[in-house]
Design an enzyme around this catalytic site. Structure first.
Site, short mmCIF file in Angstrom:
data_model
loop_
_atom_site.label_atom_id
_atom_site.label_comp_id
_atom_site.label_asym_id
_atom_site.label_seq_id
_atom_site.Cartn_x
_atom_site.Cartn_y
_atom_site.Cartn_z
CD GLU A 196 -2.94 -1.28 2.23
OE1 GLU A 196 -2.83 -0.50 3.19
OE2 GLU A 196 -3.85 -2.12 2.12
CB CYS A 211 -3.76 -6.72 -5.60
SG CYS A 211 -5.25 -5.73 -5.53
CD GLU A 268 -4.81 -11.14 -5.58
OE1 GLU A 268 -4.20 -10.19 -5.07
OE2 GLU A 268 -6.03 -11.32 -5.42
N1 THU Z 1 -5.98 -6.70 -2.10
C1 THU Z 1 -5.18 -7.65 -2.65
O1 THU Z 1 -3.97 -7.72 -2.37
N2 THU Z 1 -5.75 -8.52 -3.51
C2 THU Z 1 -7.05 -8.48 -3.91
O2 THU Z 1 -7.46 -9.23 -4.78
C3 THU Z 1 -7.97 -7.53 -3.29
C4 THU Z 1 -7.38 -6.56 -2.36
C5 THU Z 1 -5.36 -5.74 -1.18
C6 THU Z 1 -5.32 -4.33 -1.71
C7 THU Z 1 -5.25 -3.53 -0.44
O3 THU Z 1 -3.90 -3.43 -0.04
C8 THU Z 1 -5.99 -4.40 0.57
O4 THU Z 1 -6.06 -5.68 0.02
C9 THU Z 1 -7.38 -3.91 0.90
O5 THU Z 1 -8.14 -3.74 -0.24
#
Ligand code: THU
Length: 157
Positions: free
Chosen positions: A64, A73, A75
């Site tokens: 983040e 994210c 993935e």
């Molecule tokens: N997030 C992921 O890493 N993968 C996803 O498929 C959905 C959301 C993360 C993004 C952010 O850092 C946190 O989860 C909250 O949305």
């Protein structure tokens, strides 16, 4: 006019022990990768692991940023790292897990739409199915191909 239907099939497992050895190893890597999340804003820690065609596993975790859209994210972190490091290898499967402060969600965490689109592209590039494994504390879901979580994939250009 014809009514059409899209059917999605997936497998549900009760525990990691029910997975085959390869998937269990990949799931373990995704769970472990949750520890590398940098999520000071959402506190939602996500880990992902991609298996390459030679069996190698590449991990990722969500990152983040104070300028929110600059984060990424787990993935996509994993897939982009995998493609940047091994551009000539295919991705055969991806596993993910997530939870607040690293405590695994009961229901499997499901990938966001942007990550599904990126999965779709690498699957198209490989020309063979990429399976997707979503891990929760009480159940695990396995989809045999990205089409199952992103029907009518955009790959027209
Ligand atoms: N997030 C992921 O890493 N993968 C996803 O498929 C959905 C959301 C993360 C993004 C952010 O850092 C946190 O989860 C909250 O949305």
């Amino acid at each position: 006019m014809n009514e059409k239907e899209i059917v999605i099939n997936f497998q549900e497992f009760k525990s990691l022990e029910e997975l085959n050895a390869e998937d269990r190893e990949l799931a373990g890597a995704a769970l472990d990768a949750m520890r590398n999340a940098y999520a000071p804003y959402s506190h939602f820690h996500v880990g992902a692991a991609v298996r390459m065609s030679n069996g190698q596993i590449v991990r990722g975790a969500n990152q983040e940023n104070a300028a929110f859209p600059s984060g990424l994210c787990a993935e996509r972190t994993a897939m982009f790292a995998a493609s940047a490091k091994y551009p000539d290898r295919d991705m055969t499967s991806l596993a993910l897990a997530g939870g607040v402060h690293g405590r695994l969600t009961d229901r499997p965490a499901t990938p966001c739409g942007a990550c599904r689109q990126v999965m779709a592209q690498y699957q198209t590039k490989a020309g063979k199915p990429m399976s997707v494994i979503m891990i929760g504390a009480s159940k695990i879901w396995k989809f045999e191909k990205v089409d199952d979580i992103l029907p009518l994939i955009f790959n027209s250009i």
